[in-house]
Write a protein that holds these residues in place. Structure first.
Motif, PDB file in Angstrom:
ATOM      1  N   THR A 333       0.819  -1.203   0.000  1.00  0.00           N
ATOM      2  CA  THR A 333       0.000   0.000   0.000  1.00  0.00           C
ATOM      3  C   THR A 333       0.859   1.262   0.000  1.00  0.00           C
ATOM      4  OG1 THR A 333      -1.923   1.026   1.045  1.00  0.00           O
ATOM      5  CG2 THR A 333      -0.196   0.211   2.509  1.00  0.00           C
ATOM      6  N   LYS A 334       0.307   2.365  -0.500  1.00  0.00           N
ATOM      7  CA  LYS A 334       1.080   3.596  -0.668  1.00  0.00           C
ATOM      8  C   LYS A 334       1.505   4.216   0.668  1.00  0.00           C
ATOM      9  CE  LYS A 334      -1.183   4.920  -5.025  1.00  0.00           C
ATOM     10  NZ  LYS A 334      -2.097   5.900  -5.668  1.00  0.00           N
ATOM     11  N   ASP A 335       0.660   4.124   1.664  1.00  0.00           N
ATOM     12  CA  ASP A 335       0.942   4.755   2.956  1.00  0.00           C
ATOM     13  C   ASP A 335       2.143   4.075   3.618  1.00  0.00           C
ATOM     14  OD1 ASP A 335       0.602   4.903   6.048  1.00  0.00           O
ATOM     15  OD2 ASP A 335      -0.744   6.474   5.306  1.00  0.00           O
ATOM     16  N   GLU A 336       3.205   4.844   3.885  1.00  0.00           N
ATOM     17  CA  GLU A 336       4.447   4.256   4.396  1.00  0.00           C
ATOM     18  C   GLU A 336       4.263   3.640   5.778  1.00  0.00           C
ATOM     19  OE1 GLU A 336       7.801   6.841   4.228  1.00  0.00           O
ATOM     20  OE2 GLU A 336       7.553   7.296   2.097  1.00  0.00           O
ATOM     21  N   ASN A 337       3.538   4.333   6.663  1.00  0.00           N
ATOM     22  CA  ASN A 337       3.317   3.780   7.999  1.00  0.00           C
ATOM     23  C   ASN A 337       2.577   2.451   7.937  1.00  0.00           C
ATOM     24  OD1 ASN A 337       4.605   5.729   9.559  1.00  0.00           O
ATOM     25  ND2 ASN A 337       2.775   7.011   9.764  1.00  0.00           N
ATOM     26  N   LEU A 338       1.497   2.433   7.157  1.00  0.00           N
ATOM     27  CA  LEU A 338       0.717   1.204   7.052  1.00  0.00           C
ATOM     28  C   LEU A 338       1.512   0.102   6.362  1.00  0.00           C
ATOM     29  CD1 LEU A 338      -2.841   2.535   6.129  1.00  0.00           C
ATOM     30  CD2 LEU A 338      -2.088   1.560   8.303  1.00  0.00           C
ATOM     31  N   ARG A 339       2.238   0.467   5.305  1.00  0.00           N
ATOM     32  CA  ARG A 339       3.026  -0.544   4.595  1.00  0.00           C
ATOM     33  C   ARG A 339       4.026  -1.212   5.540  1.00  0.00           C
ATOM     34  NH1 ARG A 339       4.510   2.402   0.702  1.00  0.00           N
ATOM     35  NH2 ARG A 339       6.648   2.897   1.312  1.00  0.00           N
ATOM     36  N   CYS A 415       5.202  -4.472  17.827  1.00  0.00           N
ATOM     37  CA  CYS A 415       5.281  -3.715  16.576  1.00  0.00           C
ATOM     38  C   CYS A 415       5.581  -2.237  16.806  1.00  0.00           C
ATOM     39  CB  CYS A 415       3.978  -3.855  15.797  1.00  0.00           C
ATOM     40  SG  CYS A 415       3.620  -5.534  15.236  1.00  0.00           S
ATOM     41  N   GLY A 416       5.602  -1.821  18.057  1.00  0.00           N
ATOM     42  CA  GLY A 416       5.941  -0.436  18.361  1.00  0.00           C
ATOM     43  C   GLY A 416       4.821   0.561  18.167  1.00  0.00           C
ATOM     44  N   VAL A 417       3.568   0.112  18.220  1.00  0.00           N
ATOM     45  CA  VAL A 417       2.426   1.023  18.140  1.00  0.00           C
ATOM     46  C   VAL A 417       1.685   0.964  19.473  1.00  0.00           C
ATOM     47  CG1 VAL A 417       2.140   1.023  15.644  1.00  0.00           C
ATOM     48  CG2 VAL A 417       1.090  -0.802  16.962  1.00  0.00           C
ATOM     49  N   PHE A 418       1.486   2.130  20.074  1.00  0.00           N
ATOM     50  CA  PHE A 418       0.891   2.209  21.411  1.00  0.00           C
ATOM     51  C   PHE A 418      -0.179   3.295  21.433  1.00  0.00           C
ATOM     52  CE2 PHE A 418       5.318   0.899  21.797  1.00  0.00           C
ATOM     53  CZ  PHE A 418       5.233  -0.237  22.579  1.00  0.00           C
ATOM     54  N   ASP A 419      -1.122   3.143  22.362  1.00  0.00           N
ATOM     55  CA  ASP A 419      -2.125   4.184  22.571  1.00  0.00           C
ATOM     56  C   ASP A 419      -1.512   5.240  23.487  1.00  0.00           C
ATOM     57  OD1 ASP A 419      -4.324   5.739  22.918  1.00  0.00           O
ATOM     58  OD2 ASP A 419      -5.468   4.275  24.096  1.00  0.00           O
ATOM     59  N   ASP A 430       5.103   8.768  14.712  1.00  0.00           N
ATOM     60  CA  ASP A 430       4.910  10.172  14.342  1.00  0.00           C
ATOM     61  C   ASP A 430       3.602  10.751  14.885  1.00  0.00           C
ATOM     62  OD1 ASP A 430       2.944   9.028  12.769  1.00  0.00           O
ATOM     63  OD2 ASP A 430       3.855   9.556  10.855  1.00  0.00           O
ATOM     64  N   GLY A 431       2.877   9.954  15.684  1.00  0.00           N
ATOM     65  CA  GLY A 431       1.651  10.428  16.309  1.00  0.00           C
ATOM     66  C   GLY A 431       0.388  10.163  15.521  1.00  0.00           C
ATOM     67  N   SER A 432       0.508   9.734  14.274  1.00  0.00           N
ATOM     68  CA  SER A 432      -0.685   9.432  13.482  1.00  0.00           C
ATOM     69  C   SER A 432      -1.313   8.129  13.945  1.00  0.00           C
ATOM     70  CB  SER A 432      -0.333   9.352  11.996  1.00  0.00           C
ATOM     71  OG  SER A 432       0.595   8.318  11.754  1.00  0.00           O
TER      72      SER A 432
END
Length: 604
Positions: A333-339, A415-419, A430-432
Motif C-alpha cells: 500500500t502507498k501509505d508508508e506507515n501502514l506498509r 510492533c511499536g504502536v501504542f495508545d 509520528d503520532g498518526s
C-alpha cells in the motif's frame, strides 16, 4: 402460476404428450449429441428427473458483469456467465464432481501420464452456424491462454513444475493431442476451461493479425460489445443486457445435450437475471415470488424457514461451502506507515487473534458454519486438518488462531504502536493513528465488515469501512497499491492447484504482495511456490497431500496475507414449481449453465 412461453424445439414433441420414449415420435438424436440419463439408478444424475419444456426462470444478480470474456476475466461472475453460453473440452457432473466428456467425446491418457489425446464431438455448431472444430481448441489454448500478449490469469494453471507449458497439437479436425515432458497431475483439469470461437475472435489477436496492437484481445467481448456479436455453444445465449437492470438469456436451439427421452435441452425458454438485486432485496423479492431461486448462506435459515410452507418453496441446506472469506492487508500500500506495519508478521497475527470466529459462526451463520484458517477449503480432500488425502477431518494440523485479545495486544506492542493519548486508538511513532481503509464490494459482506471493525477497535486499530462498487474494487485490487485493507471472498475447489494464481507469489492475483514477483519475495513465499510445483508433479495423492499440508501450515504461520474469518454451510431456496430445483444446493455449481439446463417449470 407464472405465464409461460413457447415449448422446446428440436427433437422434442409437443409437451402435451407423455414424456416417454414410446410416446414420442422424436427424430433421432444426432451423432454429436450428449445424452443425460436422468433418474437412472447408479447414474451420476439419478436424483434428477426428465422435465417438460418452456417457461422463464427469474434469478437475482448483483453487480454488472466485468466482461463477457472468460479468458481475461478475474471474477467468479465472469465464469458464471460463461457457463451459460460456452462449453469446455471436459466438465464435471454437478452432482458428484466426477469428470465427463463435454466438447471432447472421449480421451485417452498414456500409461506414463504425459500424453492426452482428445477426440472431439462432430457436428456441433456455434450459435452463428459455424462448425466447432479442433481449430477452436488450439486457438483458445495456444493463441490465447498461452499467449503472453493476452492478460489471462488462467495461464498459471497450465504452467508445468519446471516452468514450461504443455504442447497442444492438432492431429485432424476432431483430434487434439496434449503432451508434457514431466509429470503434471492437474493436466486434465486444465481442459475444463471454456473454448472460444476462433472465427469470431482471431482478428483481435496480434499474434494472428499483426495489424492490431498487442493486447487488443484484452478488450474483446467487453460489456460494451453488442450481445449480438457474442456466439456460443452452451445451453443459453445472451439475448439482451441492460446495465444495472437485467441480463436475458434465451435457450440455444442448436445445443447438443438431450435427455434420455430425446428431448433437447435446456428445458427452459429463457432465464432473466435481475441486476442490482442482492442481500436483503434479493430475499424480499424471492419471498414475494418475483425471483424463483436464490443462493444465500445458513445465516438466513430462520427467516426463510418461517416463510417456507406458506409460500411453497424449499430451503436446501448443503454440506460445506468451498468459498473462503478473508481480510487482506496490502503489503504494497502507498501509505508508508501502514506498509511498514502490515509487513510485520506480528501485526497480522495480532489481527487474526482479535477475530472471534465462533461469534461469526453464531451471529452471521446461525451456528451453521465453521471457522476458517486455511487457504484450502474444508471441503477439499487436501484440507490439512485431515489425517491424509480424503480422510476424515481431525484438525490435527490446523493452525488455529484462538480469540485472544491479550496476546493480540502484546503482539501490537512488539510492533511499536501504542495508545499514547489514551483515546483507545494506537499511534505510530509520528503520532498518526493506526487507521486503515477497509474496503468491500458486496453488500452481503457489510455485516462481517462491521464485526471486523468492532474486533479491531478492541485492540486499538481503527478500520474505516468503505463500500466500493464491485467492479471498481476489482480494478483497485489489480492496480496493486490503491487498496489498504480489503474484505472479499474467493471460491475454492478440490484441487489446490486451481488457486496457484492467487497463492503463488508470481500469480496475477497475489494481490496482497504483488511486489513479490518483482524481486521482493520472502523466503516462505519461495517455499510455497516450490510446494505448489511439488504437489503438481506427483500422481500420488497422499504425497501431494503432504506437500499441500505443509503449504497450508506455512501460509498460516509465516505469510498470513489473508486472514480468514468464518464460512457458512451453503444454502439456497427454490420454489417447488421448479423441477430439479434441488440442484441449487450444490455450492460448487453456483447456479450457472451446468445446472440450468436441467431445470424446468412444473405443470405449466
Amino acid at each position: 402460476m407464472k405465464l409461460l412461453t413457447a415449448a422446446c424445439v428440436g427433437v422434442a414433441l409437443l409437451v402435451s404428450m407423455p414424456l416417454s420414449i414410446s410416446a414420442k415420435q422424436s427424430d433421432p438424436i444426432p451423432e454429436s449429441g450428449l445424452v443425460w440419463n436422468l433418474g437412472v439408478h447408479s447414474n451420476a444424475l439419478e436424483a434428477l428427473e426428465a422435465g417438460i419444456c418452456g417457461g422463464t426462470l427469474f434469478l437475482a444478480g448483483g453487480s454488472n458483469p466485468e466482461t463477457w470474456n472468460p479468458v481475461i476475466g478475474v471474477t467468479g461472475y465472469t465464469g458464471y456467465m460463461a457457463s451459460y453460453f460456452l462449453r469446455s473440452l471436459i466438465s464435471r457432473y454437478p452432482t458428484t464432481g466426477e469428470v465427463h466428456g463435454e466438447l471432447a467425446e472421449s480421451w485417452e491418457v498414456s500409461d506414463d501420464g504425459l500424453t492426452i489425446t482428445f477426440s472431439l464431438r462432430r457436428g456441433i455448431i456455434w450459435s452463428d452456424g459455424e462448425a466447432f472444430t479442433a481449430d477452436d481448441v488450439l486457438f483458445t489454448y495456444n493463441d490465447l491462454l498461452l499467449n503472453d500478449d493476452v492478460a489471462s490469469g488462467a495461464r498459471e494453471l497450465l504452467r508445468l513444475p519446471s516452468g514450461g507449458f504443455p504442447v497442444i497439437t492438432k492431429l485432424d479436425d476432431f483430434t487434439i493431442r496434449v503432451t508434457v515432458g514431466e509429470a503434471f497431475r492437474p493436466l486434465l483439469d486444465a481442459f475444463t476451461l471454456p473454448i472460444l470461437p476462433r472465427h469470431r475472435l482471431w482478428k483481435s489477436v496480434h499474434k494472428l493479425n499483426p495489424t492490431v496492437p498487442v493486447g487488443t484481445f484484452n478488450s474483446a467481448w467487453s460489456v460494451a460489445t453488442p450481445v449480438s456479436e457474442l456466439v456460443g455453444l452452451g445451453p443459453f445465449l445472451i439475448e439482451e443486457y441492460v446495465p444495472g437492470q437485467a441480463i436475458r438469456l434465451k435457450r440455444n436451439p442448436d445445443y447438443y445435450h438431450y435427455d434420455q427421452t430425446g428431448t433437447q435441452l435446456p428445458y427452459l425458454d429463457e432465464i432473466m437475471i435481475r441486476l442490482g438485486v442482492s442481500g436483503d432485496l434479493a430475499k424480499l423479492r424471492f419471498i414475494n415470488g418475483e425471483i424463483d431461486m436464490i443462493e444465500t448462506d445458513s445465516g438466513e435459515m430462520p427467516l426463510l424457514k418461517r416463510w417456507e410452507a406458506r409460500k411453497g418453496f424449499t430451503v436446501v441446506l448443503g454440506d460445506v461451502d468451498y468459498e473462503t472469506k478473508f481480510l487482506s492487508l496490502n503489503l504494497d500500500t502507498k501509505d508508508e506507515n501502514l506498509r511498514g506495519l502490515f509487513r510485520e508478521l506480528a501485526f497480522r497475527r495480532a489481527v487474526s487473534h482479535s477475530i472471534d470466529r465462533q461469534r461469526y459462526v453464531e451471529a452471521q451463520h446461525s451456528g451453521l458454519g465453521y471457522p476458517l484458517w486455511s487457504p484450502i477449503s474444508v471441503a477439499s480432500p487436501f484440507y490439512a486438518g485431515r489425517e491424509g488425502f480424503g480422510g476424515p477431518i481431525t484438525e490435527e494440523n490446523a493452525v488455529v488462531y484462538d480469540y485472544d485479545l491479550e496476546l493480540a495486544a502484546k503482539l501490537l506492542d512488539e510492533c511499536g504502536v501504542f495508545d499514547l493519548d489514551g483515546d483507545g486508538v494506537r499511534e505510530f511513532e509520528d503520532g498518526s493513528k493506526v487507521q486503515f481503509a477497509l474496503s468491500y464490494g458486496v453488500r452481503g459482506l457489510e455485516s462481517i465488515a462491521l464485526m471486523l471493525a468492532d474486533d479491531l477497535e478492541k485492540i486499538g486499530v481503527e478500520a474505516d469501512l468503505r463500500y466500493v462498487r464491485f467492479n471498481t474494487l476489482v480494478s483497485d485490487i489489480l492496480e496493486g497499491t490503491v487498496i489498504e485493507g480489503v474484505l472479499i471472498a474467493s471460491a475454492g475447489g478440490d484441487d489446490p492447484h486451481a488457486e496457484v494464481n492467487m497463492y503463488g507469489s508470481t500469480g496475477s492475483l497475489h494481490f496482497w504482495h504483488y511486489s513479490a514477483s518483482e524481486g521482493d519475495q520472502y523466503e516462505h513465499e519461495a517455499r510455497i511456490d516450490e510446494l505448489y510445483r511439488l504437489g503438481a508433479s506427483t500422481f500420488d495423492m497422499n504425497e501431494a497431500f503432504e506437500y499441500y499440508k505443509e503449504l497450508q501450515i506455512l501460509f498460516a504461520t509465516e505469510d498470513l496475507g489473508l486472514i480468514f474469518t468464518a464460512a457458512p454451510l451453503y444454502m439456497c431456496a427454490v420454489y417447488d414449481y421448479i423441477g430439479n430445483g434441488q440442484l441449487c444446493g450444490l455450492a460448487s455449481a453456483i447456479y450457472g449453465g451446468d445446472i440450468a439446463e436441467f431445470l424446468y417449470i412444473r405443470d405449466w
